[in-house]
Design an enzyme around this catalytic site. Sequence first.
Site, mmCIF file in Angstrom:
data_model
loop_
_atom_site.group_PDB
_atom_site.id
_atom_site.type_symbol
_atom_site.label_atom_id
_atom_site.label_comp_id
_atom_site.label_asym_id
_atom_site.label_seq_id
_atom_site.Cartn_x
_atom_site.Cartn_y
_atom_site.Cartn_z
ATOM 1 N N TYR A 151 -37.358 -30.364 51.711
ATOM 2 C CA TYR A 151 -37.911 -29.071 52.120
ATOM 3 C C TYR A 151 -37.821 -28.886 53.637
ATOM 4 C CZ TYR A 151 -41.383 -25.238 52.136
ATOM 5 O OH TYR A 151 -42.039 -24.039 52.287
ATOM 6 N N LYS A 155 -35.713 -25.986 55.499
ATOM 7 C CA LYS A 155 -36.377 -24.992 56.343
ATOM 8 C C LYS A 155 -35.879 -25.045 57.786
ATOM 9 C CE LYS A 155 -38.959 -22.894 53.339
ATOM 10 N NZ LYS A 155 -38.541 -21.545 52.902
#
Length: 250
Positions: A151, A155
């Site tokens: 993640y 991001k």
Amino acid sequence: MTHKTAFVTGGARGIGAATAAKLAADGFAVAVVDLDADAAVATAEKINADGGTAIGLGCDVADEAQVNAAVARTVAELGSLDVLVNNAGVLRDNLLFKMSVDDWDTVMAVHLRGAFLCSKAAQKHMVDNGGGAIVNTSSVSALGNRGQANYAAAKAGIQGLTRTLAMELGPFGIRVNAVAPGFIVTEMTAATAERMGITSEVMQAKTAEITPLRRVGQPADIANVVAFLASDNAGFVTGQTVYVDGGRRL
């Protein structure tokens, strides 16, 4: 405002649903796009009941054919595509030694491939329209967060994609920015608390204690910033990542 259309991915729930509702309230026709087609339709129906204009579309943002079809249907039914909000996301949290290749690939596909595919499809219409705005959803986790190698990398990649697209699309009048939320009360953060063996309320309280504003965020906190970046009021803002985290960094 002159009629404009926004395309919001991950729009059925949480930040996406709040963003779709806010943009509708600001006068945009909205395509609520989500992997869960029934939920997307339900969110769109609520917007329509509240006086807005919206359609709900099922779409896997990692599938190029589905993305192109959803964009084409949006333009056909709502007349244009002026704002894209790349908000679709999933979590597959785990420490590196436990993280599977599927955990990695799924997160990368939805966040990065999805943003790439949607941006590529949308920009064609924005160029023809003489301009537009893309708002990507990053996260404070882009700075690194234990148990989120996939993640965090995705991001952080969103921020690099944002800067690059701002450079490439700026000459065509298309602005590209990102928001980086901190802790926001959503079904996703509630699921994270459950995996940690605590209640969502306990997690919220602990997070608020270490946040300068002494509270956690709500979906509307992000929706308001997205709406600004999508609006003409941000006409000279591009290539930026705005952290909306109550002053906290991980």
